[in-house]
Design an enzyme around this catalytic site. Structure first.
Site, mmCIF file in Angstrom:
data_model
loop_
_atom_site.group_PDB
_atom_site.id
_atom_site.type_symbol
_atom_site.label_atom_id
_atom_site.label_comp_id
_atom_site.label_asym_id
_atom_site.label_seq_id
_atom_site.Cartn_x
_atom_site.Cartn_y
_atom_site.Cartn_z
ATOM 1 N N CYS A 23 -5.110 26.570 15.871
ATOM 2 C CA CYS A 23 -5.466 25.161 14.803
ATOM 3 C C CYS A 23 -6.894 24.195 14.942
ATOM 4 O O CYS A 23 -7.492 24.423 16.644
ATOM 5 C CB CYS A 23 -4.645 25.126 14.385
ATOM 6 S SG CYS A 23 -3.231 25.897 13.706
ATOM 7 N N LEU A 53 -4.916 27.866 11.780
ATOM 8 C CA LEU A 53 -5.257 29.104 11.517
ATOM 9 C C LEU A 53 -4.371 29.638 11.595
ATOM 10 O O LEU A 53 -3.396 29.834 12.915
ATOM 11 C CB LEU A 53 -5.931 29.368 12.944
ATOM 12 C CG LEU A 53 -6.079 31.413 13.475
ATOM 13 C CD1 LEU A 53 -7.121 31.774 12.213
ATOM 14 C CD2 LEU A 53 -6.913 31.306 14.542
ATOM 15 N N ALA A 54 -3.215 31.059 11.087
ATOM 16 C CA ALA A 54 -1.512 31.226 10.770
ATOM 17 C C ALA A 54 -1.230 32.942 11.715
ATOM 18 O O ALA A 54 -2.575 33.416 11.652
ATOM 19 C CB ALA A 54 -1.569 31.361 9.216
ATOM 20 N N VAL A 55 -1.250 31.848 12.099
ATOM 21 C CA VAL A 55 -0.760 33.108 14.019
ATOM 22 C C VAL A 55 0.995 33.464 13.540
ATOM 23 O O VAL A 55 1.256 34.361 14.004
ATOM 24 C CB VAL A 55 -1.098 32.804 15.031
ATOM 25 C CG1 VAL A 55 -0.324 34.066 15.636
ATOM 26 C CG2 VAL A 55 -2.561 32.889 15.085
ATOM 27 N N GLY A 110 -2.649 25.585 18.857
ATOM 28 C CA GLY A 110 -2.060 26.373 20.406
ATOM 29 C C GLY A 110 -0.579 27.245 19.877
ATOM 30 O O GLY A 110 -0.389 27.135 19.044
ATOM 31 N N ASP A 116 6.362 27.968 15.880
ATOM 32 C CA ASP A 116 6.169 27.365 17.168
ATOM 33 C C ASP A 116 6.667 26.028 16.828
ATOM 34 O O ASP A 116 7.038 25.052 17.659
ATOM 35 C CB ASP A 116 5.307 28.253 17.938
ATOM 36 C CG ASP A 116 4.295 28.453 17.924
ATOM 37 O OD1 ASP A 116 4.380 28.506 17.078
ATOM 38 O OD2 ASP A 116 3.835 27.862 19.069
ATOM 39 N N VAL A 119 -18.247 44.476 24.506
ATOM 40 C CA VAL A 119 -19.913 43.910 24.468
ATOM 41 C C VAL A 119 -20.230 44.447 25.264
ATOM 42 O O VAL A 119 -20.250 44.921 26.961
ATOM 43 C CB VAL A 119 -20.068 42.317 24.464
ATOM 44 C CG1 VAL A 119 -19.822 41.974 25.781
ATOM 45 C CG2 VAL A 119 -21.584 41.780 24.155
ATOM 46 N N SER A 166 -7.098 38.106 26.958
ATOM 47 C CA SER A 166 -8.871 38.167 27.762
ATOM 48 C C SER A 166 -7.860 37.585 29.606
ATOM 49 O O SER A 166 -7.367 37.568 29.751
ATOM 50 C CB SER A 166 -9.842 36.659 27.385
ATOM 51 O OG SER A 166 -10.795 36.163 28.290
ATOM 52 N N GLY A 167 -9.340 38.777 30.064
ATOM 53 C CA GLY A 167 -9.215 38.580 31.326
ATOM 54 C C GLY A 167 -9.526 37.145 32.037
ATOM 55 O O GLY A 167 -9.400 36.834 33.407
#
Length: 592
Positions: free
Chosen positions: A2, A51-53, A78, A100, A286, A372-373
């Site tokens: 968010c 941002l709903a997760v 977060g 959370d 990419v 992501s790495g």
């Protein structure tokens, strides 16, 4: 994931400042496209974009818990990956959601600011404690989520990004010599937020604001400890941690995916995710038009990504998509404006920023969460500079040693170069960073030197890349998680001696040993290659033309030597265009 913002004032009634609060909150709409909320009382006003997760219907913010002595209200950005365990610890509480966010808020009510010690995740959150009339701001240990604050005469402004703070008329867009040193030095200095008067909430810290002022407490830092495990046990421990981390970070109530470059780092995450999920992993990479066919090895990149990406996708049987970009879209000035606006600061990496933005934008059409790495090179010692004998012997920031040719281009305007005295600044900054590094009893000089190099990357370099990742992803409403930044893994590998990190004679030995059983042989043997950059000569031709078209009287030439456009290389052209775009958008007052 968010966007958060807010305002604390002990001399005015903030319930009368709703218009300003809404303006601050609206700047975070890209970070939270799903919902908006505000809350205020006399001395505090909080704003949130969501941002709903997790718990899509139940996690609305600002989240408030009334108490007999005053409301306790939180805005949170977060994810706390251990929220289910913490919820079990708080099982006697009366929860009204499955989010959370509420777990963290209830944890604060139970443990106070010490809730930070219990969290595993990436987070930046602020709690207005109406019982004490204090604002408590807490940031995750590695600085994955951005968090800024701006002290005022009677309180503070704060936000996930500077643009939220600048929506308040109390904040002024001023950049001084210290900010410019941060910009041109390419080192992340503690607390320096680039803008005069603004600070970052440092990773691993708690900042408390009261009528008496602002105080800061560190709840986590990298500490040197003895490592007693054998090589074999160290490899097993890394694998155990990675299995647990990936499992935790795949939890979401929305579509998930992985970012796949064909390197060891992202491939390991992809393969481990494939073992955790019942359905095929969705993966994205990419690429650039003609790059695979016409690739030319250079000093940074020996191989193109695409063949290795496809090897992993076939091996893990992912649902894979290549996002292929051409020179025209990468050099588009409108893309540059979007990137600069997302970052707030013109500390760009040219086409690598633009391609990352476009990759994330394409992914967002199919997924809301990506793994992501990022950060494995800093943790496991993957970068070329870790293995360069000259860099190992030199007391300076390692990444700047290898980039010295790029850094020595005739870039900075002479008057500014003299005012900044960048060499002295970087020397002082380096000395203060090295002074923070603990030494383990019995640690030999070389092992300690490699510990220092690791510390510098984990505290002065990786934060630049984490901020870039966060800004590019959140600009399009995509949550990108970074499993390698789990603090348990960081602590463990940081304290593993260099001889173990290179036990097979190569870079990132511990990670290779921990993941080789789930990877194709081609990736196990591949040499480290950084994030890709287009080699298309048409891209260079485009930006040359754009740079030459900048009017001679443009304010960018107070920062950049005008002659650099003709004599500098691609880095200079990209930097000039980024700075000019930033000056056009933000129109800051420059003081030097």
């Amino acid at each position: 994931m968010c966007g958060i913002t807010g305002w604390v004032s002990y001399r005015r009634n903030l319930t009368r400042e709703q218009e300003t609060l809404e303006a601050m909150t609206e700047t975070m709409s890209c970070r939270g496209p799903d919902a908006a909320g505000t809350w205020s009382e006399t001395n505090a006003a909080l704003g949130h974009r969501r941002l709903a997760v997790i718990d899509l219907p139940g996690g609305a913010q600002p989240m408030r818990v009334p108490t007999p002595d005053g409301d306790v209200v939180m805005v949170y950005s977060g994810e706390a990956y251990n929220f289910t365990e913490l919820r079990d610890e708080l099982s006697d509480e009366q929860f009204f959601s499955d989010s959370d966010t509420e777990v963290v808020l209830r944890g604060y009510l139970r443990w106070g600011p010490a809730v930070a010690d219990r969290l595993n995740g990436m987070y930046a959150f602020a709690i207005w404690d109406g019982r004490t009339k204090e604002l408590v701001m807490i940031r995750d240990r590695m600085g994955i989520k951005p968090f800024y604050f701006y002290p005022t005469a009677d309180g503070v402004l704060f936000g996930s990004e500077p643009k939220a703070i600048f929506a308040n008329p109390l904040a002024k867009r001023v950049v001084d010599v210290d900010g410019l040193r941060e910009l041109f030095g390419f080192v992340k200095s503690p607390r320096n937020a680039f803008w005069q008067g603004m600070q970052e909430v440092e990773p691993g810290t708690i900042v408390t604001v009261s009528a008496g002022g602002i105080r800061t407490r560190t709840y986590w830092r990298l500490e040197a400890k003895q490592h007693t495990d054998s090589v074999e046990d160290s490899v097993l421990r890394v694998r155990e941690l990675l299995d647990d981390i990936v499992r935790r970070q795949l939890i979401a109530d929305v579509p998930r995916c992985v970012l796949l470059s064909g390197g060891l780092d992202s491939s390991a995450i992809t393969a481990l995710a494939g073992q955790q999920l019942d359905e095929p992993v969705r993966s994205f990479a990419v690429d650039f038009v003609g790059q695979a066919e016409n690739f030319q090895p250079d000093e940074m990149r020996a191989t193109p990504d695409t063949p290795y990406v496809h090897d992993v996708a076939d091996h893990v049987k992912t649902d894979h998509t290549d996002i292929v970009l051409d020179h025209g879209v990468l050099s588009d000035p409108e893309l540059r404006r979007k990137v600069v606006t997302a970052r707030d600061i013109p500390n760009g990496l040219g086409d690598m920023d633009g391609s990352l933005y476009l990759l994330f934008k394409a992914i967002r059409g199919k997924s809301t969460v990506a793994l992501s790495g990022e950060s494995a090179d800093e943790i496991f010692g993957g970068y070329k500079q870790f293995h360069d004998p000259e860099v190992q012997r030199t007391d300076f920031f390692p990444w700047l040693m290898l980039a010295r040719d790029m850094m020595s281009e005739p870039l900075i305007a002479p008057g500014l170069a003299e005012a900044m005295d960048l060499r002295s600044y970087l020397g002082d900054t380096y000395a203060s960073a090295v002074a923070e590094v603990d030494r383990v009893d019995g640690e030999d000089d070389f092992t300690h030197r490699m510990r220092v190099m690791s510390y510098l990357h984990l505290t002065r370099f990786v934060r630049i890349l984490l901020d870039r990742k966060d800004r590019m992803s959140m600009a399009v409403g995509l949550e990108v998680r970074v499993p390698f930044c789990d603090h348990r893994l960081v602590e463990y590998v940081y304290n593993t001696p260099w001889s173990m990190k290179t036990y097979d004679g190569r870079e990132k030995s511990l990670l290779r040993g921990a993941a080789k059983d789930v990877l194709p042989e081609s990736v196990v043997k591949r040499v480290k290659s950084p994030y890709p950059s287009t080699q298309d000569p048409l891209y260079l031709a485009d930006i040359e033309q754009q740079a030459k078209a900048i009017p001679a009287g443009h304010p960018v030439f107070s920062l950049i030597d005008h002659n650099a456009i003709a004599t500098g290389g691609r880095h200079t052209l990209e930097r000039t265009l980024t700075l000019a775009t930033w000056l056009d958008i933000y129109q800051p007052e420059m003081v030097f």
